[in-house]
Design a protein around this motif. Structure first.
Motif, PDB file in Angstrom:
ATOM      1  N   ARG A  41      18.119   7.765 -16.903  1.00 57.06           N
ATOM      2  CA  ARG A  41      19.581   7.893 -16.849  1.00 57.06           C
ATOM      3  C   ARG A  41      20.217   6.897 -15.875  1.00 57.06           C
ATOM      4  NH1 ARG A  41      22.837  13.569 -15.549  1.00 57.06           N
ATOM      5  NH2 ARG A  41      24.940  12.738 -15.837  1.00 57.06           N
ATOM      6  N   TYR A  42      19.520   6.589 -14.783  1.00 55.99           N
ATOM      7  CA  TYR A  42      20.073   5.721 -13.746  1.00 55.99           C
ATOM      8  C   TYR A  42      19.152   4.535 -13.477  1.00 55.99           C
ATOM      9  CZ  TYR A  42      22.889   9.907 -12.738  1.00 55.99           C
ATOM     10  OH  TYR A  42      23.717  10.987 -12.832  1.00 55.99           O
ATOM     11  N   GLU A  43      19.709   3.532 -12.812  1.00 57.24           N
ATOM     12  CA  GLU A  43      18.935   2.354 -12.414  1.00 57.24           C
ATOM     13  C   GLU A  43      18.689   2.433 -10.906  1.00 57.24           C
ATOM     14  OE1 GLU A  43      19.052  -2.513 -13.009  1.00 57.24           O
ATOM     15  OE2 GLU A  43      20.867  -1.314 -13.299  1.00 57.24           O
ATOM     16  N   PHE A  44      17.425   2.517 -10.516  1.00 55.89           N
ATOM     17  CA  PHE A  44      17.075   2.698  -9.108  1.00 55.89           C
ATOM     18  C   PHE A  44      16.535   1.413  -8.494  1.00 55.89           C
ATOM     19  CE2 PHE A  44      16.835   7.010 -10.849  1.00 55.89           C
ATOM     20  CZ  PHE A  44      17.603   7.706  -9.925  1.00 55.89           C
ATOM     21  N   ALA A  45      16.829   1.244  -7.203  1.00 59.41           N
ATOM     22  CA  ALA A  45      16.326   0.080  -6.480  1.00 59.41           C
ATOM     23  C   ALA A  45      14.873   0.289  -6.065  1.00 59.41           C
ATOM     24  CB  ALA A  45      17.181  -0.190  -5.241  1.00 59.41           C
ATOM     25  N   VAL A  46      14.503   1.527  -5.778  1.00 64.16           N
ATOM     26  CA  VAL A  46      13.136   1.853  -5.360  1.00 64.16           C
ATOM     27  C   VAL A  46      12.911   3.351  -5.546  1.00 64.16           C
ATOM     28  CG1 VAL A  46      13.848   2.188  -2.944  1.00 64.16           C
ATOM     29  CG2 VAL A  46      11.456   1.612  -3.461  1.00 64.16           C
ATOM     30  N   VAL A  47      11.633   3.723  -5.755  1.00 62.06           N
ATOM     31  CA  VAL A  47      11.252   5.132  -5.888  1.00 62.06           C
ATOM     32  C   VAL A  47      10.246   5.474  -4.806  1.00 62.06           C
ATOM     33  CG1 VAL A  47      10.161   6.857  -7.358  1.00 62.06           C
ATOM     34  CG2 VAL A  47      11.612   5.106  -8.380  1.00 62.06           C
ATOM     35  N   LEU A  48      10.518   6.543  -4.060  1.00 60.49           N
ATOM     36  CA  LEU A  48       9.555   7.071  -3.088  1.00 60.49           C
ATOM     37  C   LEU A  48       8.889   8.272  -3.748  1.00 60.49           C
ATOM     38  CD1 LEU A  48      11.353   5.247  -1.349  1.00 60.49           C
ATOM     39  CD2 LEU A  48      11.168   6.918   0.482  1.00 60.49           C
ATOM     40  N   LEU A  49       7.602   8.144  -4.016  1.00 57.59           N
ATOM     41  CA  LEU A  49       6.914   9.086  -4.895  1.00 57.59           C
ATOM     42  C   LEU A  49       5.752   9.777  -4.188  1.00 57.59           C
ATOM     43  CD1 LEU A  49       6.503  10.226  -7.772  1.00 57.59           C
ATOM     44  CD2 LEU A  49       5.259   8.132  -8.332  1.00 57.59           C
ATOM     45  N   ASP A  50       5.825  11.102  -4.120  1.00 53.03           N
ATOM     46  CA  ASP A  50       4.736  11.885  -3.538  1.00 53.03           C
ATOM     47  C   ASP A  50       3.533  11.859  -4.482  1.00 53.03           C
ATOM     48  OD1 ASP A  50       3.443  13.668  -1.770  1.00 53.03           O
ATOM     49  OD2 ASP A  50       3.999  15.358  -3.038  1.00 53.03           O
ATOM     50  N   VAL A  51       2.348  11.781  -3.918  1.00 51.96           N
ATOM     51  CA  VAL A  51       1.136  11.707  -4.732  1.00 51.96           C
ATOM     52  C   VAL A  51       0.739  13.089  -5.257  1.00 51.96           C
ATOM     53  CG1 VAL A  51      -1.334  11.208  -4.716  1.00 51.96           C
ATOM     54  CG2 VAL A  51       0.263   9.646  -3.591  1.00 51.96           C
ATOM     55  N   LEU A  52       0.683  14.070  -4.346  1.00 51.29           N
ATOM     56  CA  LEU A  52       0.177  15.392  -4.715  1.00 51.29           C
ATOM     57  C   LEU A  52       1.312  16.297  -5.171  1.00 51.29           C
ATOM     58  CD1 LEU A  52      -2.392  15.920  -1.810  1.00 51.29           C
ATOM     59  CD2 LEU A  52      -2.804  15.084  -4.138  1.00 51.29           C
ATOM     60  N   MET A  53       1.451  16.457  -6.485  1.00 48.57           N
ATOM     61  CA  MET A  53       2.449  17.364  -7.054  1.00 48.57           C
ATOM     62  C   MET A  53       1.789  18.151  -8.175  1.00 48.57           C
ATOM     63  SD  MET A  53       5.967  15.113  -7.271  1.00 48.57           S
ATOM     64  CE  MET A  53       5.266  13.930  -8.429  1.00 48.57           C
ATOM     65  N   PRO A  54       2.167  19.416  -8.359  1.00 48.21           N
ATOM     66  CA  PRO A  54       1.597  20.205  -9.461  1.00 48.21           C
ATOM     67  C   PRO A  54       2.053  19.660 -10.807  1.00 48.21           C
ATOM     68  CG  PRO A  54       3.415  21.376  -8.421  1.00 48.21           C
ATOM     69  CD  PRO A  54       3.142  20.184  -7.564  1.00 48.21           C
ATOM     70  N   GLY A  55       1.242  19.869 -11.823  1.00 45.53           N
ATOM     71  CA  GLY A  55       1.579  19.343 -13.144  1.00 45.53           C
ATOM     72  C   GLY A  55       1.371  17.842 -13.174  1.00 45.53           C
ATOM     73  N   MET A  56       2.431  17.093 -13.378  1.00 41.72           N
ATOM     74  CA  MET A  56       2.355  15.634 -13.400  1.00 41.72           C
ATOM     75  C   MET A  56       2.352  15.110 -11.966  1.00 41.72           C
ATOM     76  SD  MET A  56       4.997  12.853 -15.088  1.00 41.72           S
ATOM     77  CE  MET A  56       5.034  13.673 -16.682  1.00 41.72           C
ATOM     78  N   ASP A  57       1.198  14.638 -11.483  1.00 49.66           N
ATOM     79  CA  ASP A  57       1.132  14.167 -10.101  1.00 49.66           C
ATOM     80  C   ASP A  57       1.750  12.766  -9.981  1.00 49.66           C
ATOM     81  OD1 ASP A  57      -0.725  12.318 -11.015  1.00 49.66           O
ATOM     82  OD2 ASP A  57      -2.454  13.320 -10.126  1.00 49.66           O
ATOM     83  N   GLY A  58       1.724  12.225  -8.761  1.00 44.49           N
ATOM     84  CA  GLY A  58       2.352  10.932  -8.521  1.00 44.49           C
ATOM     85  C   GLY A  58       1.737   9.798  -9.315  1.00 44.49           C
ATOM     86  N   PHE A  59       0.411   9.776  -9.447  1.00 42.89           N
ATOM     87  CA  PHE A  59      -0.256   8.715 -10.192  1.00 42.89           C
ATOM     88  C   PHE A  59       0.162   8.733 -11.668  1.00 42.89           C
ATOM     89  CE2 PHE A  59      -3.599   9.516  -6.833  1.00 42.89           C
ATOM     90  CZ  PHE A  59      -3.278   8.384  -6.082  1.00 42.89           C
ATOM     91  N   GLU A  60       0.203   9.931 -12.246  1.00 41.91           N
ATOM     92  CA  GLU A  60       0.584  10.048 -13.654  1.00 41.91           C
ATOM     93  C   GLU A  60       2.053   9.666 -13.847  1.00 41.91           C
ATOM     94  OE1 GLU A  60       0.474  13.338 -17.317  1.00 41.91           O
ATOM     95  OE2 GLU A  60      -0.267  13.868 -15.309  1.00 41.91           O
ATOM     96  N   THR A  61       2.898  10.090 -12.902  1.00 40.95           N
ATOM     97  CA  THR A  61       4.318   9.745 -12.979  1.00 40.95           C
ATOM     98  C   THR A  61       4.504   8.228 -12.914  1.00 40.95           C
ATOM     99  OG1 THR A  61       4.920  11.832 -11.888  1.00 40.95           O
ATOM    100  CG2 THR A  61       6.577  10.087 -11.924  1.00 40.95           C
ATOM    101  N   ALA A  62       3.788   7.601 -11.994  1.00 40.29           N
ATOM    102  CA  ALA A  62       3.891   6.138 -11.862  1.00 40.29           C
ATOM    103  C   ALA A  62       3.426   5.440 -13.139  1.00 40.29           C
ATOM    104  CB  ALA A  62       3.059   5.659 -10.668  1.00 40.29           C
ATOM    105  N   THR A  63       2.386   5.972 -13.751  1.00 37.86           N
ATOM    106  CA  THR A  63       1.893   5.389 -15.002  1.00 37.86           C
ATOM    107  C   THR A  63       2.961   5.434 -16.084  1.00 37.86           C
ATOM    108  OG1 THR A  63      -0.386   6.048 -14.479  1.00 37.86           O
ATOM    109  CG2 THR A  63       0.118   5.554 -16.783  1.00 37.86           C
ATOM    110  N   HIS A  64       3.664   6.561 -16.184  1.00 37.16           N
ATOM    111  CA  HIS A  64       4.755   6.679 -17.170  1.00 37.16           C
ATOM    112  C   HIS A  64       5.891   5.711 -16.849  1.00 37.16           C
ATOM    113  CE1 HIS A  64       3.305   9.966 -19.642  1.00 37.16           C
ATOM    114  NE2 HIS A  64       2.998  10.671 -18.566  1.00 37.16           N
ATOM    115  N   ILE A  65       6.198   5.576 -15.561  1.00 40.94           N
ATOM    116  CA  ILE A  65       7.275   4.664 -15.144  1.00 40.94           C
ATOM    117  C   ILE A  65       6.964   3.240 -15.569  1.00 40.94           C
ATOM    118  CG2 ILE A  65       8.386   3.605 -13.135  1.00 40.94           C
ATOM    119  CD1 ILE A  65       8.135   6.333 -11.721  1.00 40.94           C
ATOM    120  N   LYS A  66       5.728   2.814 -15.370  1.00 43.52           N
ATOM    121  CA  LYS A  66       5.343   1.438 -15.653  1.00 43.52           C
ATOM    122  C   LYS A  66       5.146   1.165 -17.140  1.00 43.52           C
ATOM    123  CE  LYS A  66       5.559   0.096 -11.461  1.00 43.52           C
ATOM    124  NZ  LYS A  66       6.621  -0.868 -11.061  1.00 43.52           N
TER     125      LYS A  66
END
Length: 209
Positions: A46-71
């Motif tokens: 929805r928005y255009e971000f300059a940078v994302v600060l992403l926690d690694v350990l999260m339930p469900g979709m963790d930080g690594f998986e989220t980053a993979t989707h982003i890229k």
């Protein structure tokens, strides 16, 4: 005045989000918070971000998986990701973070000044990139306008030539000849005005007499 940019904070821990918000508030940018990888992806689409600060350990979709989707997405693949983790630093975890496209990997507790300075770098980079994109778009528009003006000048010159020829062809009809001559004079005046506007700025024209 520099416009505000958007920064995305992703962490399932509310206290961590509050702490990040307090650290980054002095930068005076727009801070968005997401409490899961799924929520982060919705915001990024929805928005255009300059940078994302992403926690690694999260339930469900963790930080690594989220980053993979982003890229994977063209729309978000170029957004810088800074990983934040509360676990003990390990070569394997850091390597995995960089492998999925992160630009940095910080372990909690981190120095607030260090994090703020890193984010500030990406804010400035985002702004400079935005200016470059705007200038490139403007240049492309100017090139298109110049080409359109050149085409108009050629068409105007053709009309002027046809009117001059027509004026000679109707020499037997004084009224029609005068009408054609008036049109020719008007087109000639338009041509002169166009030449004056489209000539390089500061060009010095020779004046007879």
């Amino acid at each position: 005045m520099n416009r505000q940019v958007k920064i995305l904070l992703v962490d399932d821990n509310e206290d961590s989000l509050v702490a990040l918000e307090a650290i980054l508030r002095p930068l005076q940018q727009r801070l968005f918070k997401a409490r899961s990888g799924q929520e982060a992806m919705k915001l990024m689409l929805r928005y255009e971000f300059a940078v994302v600060l992403l926690d690694v350990l999260m339930p469900g979709m963790d930080g690594f998986e989220t980053a993979t989707h982003i890229k994977r997405l063209d729309q978000t693949r170029d957004v810088p990701i800074i990983f934040l983790t509360g676990t003990e630093p390990s070569y394997g975890a850091a390597f995995r973070g960089y492998a999925v496209g992160a630009v940095d990997y910080l372990t909690k507790p981190f120095d607030p000044w260090v994090l703020r300075s890193k984010v500030a770098v990406f804010i400035e980079l985002f702004r400079k990139t935005a200016v470059l994109v705007e200038q490139t778009t403007l240049l492309a528009q100017l090139v298109r306008d110049h080409e359109a003006l050149g085409d108009f000048a050629r068409r105007l010159g053709g009309v002027e030539s046809r009117l001059e020829g027509l004026a000679g062809a109707v020499s037997g009809d004084e009224g029609l000849r005068e009408t054609v001559k008036e049109l020719a004079d008007q087109v000639a005046a338009m041509q002169a005005a166009f030449d004056a506007v489209s000539s390089p700025a500061g060009e010095v024209r020779a004046v007879d007499g």
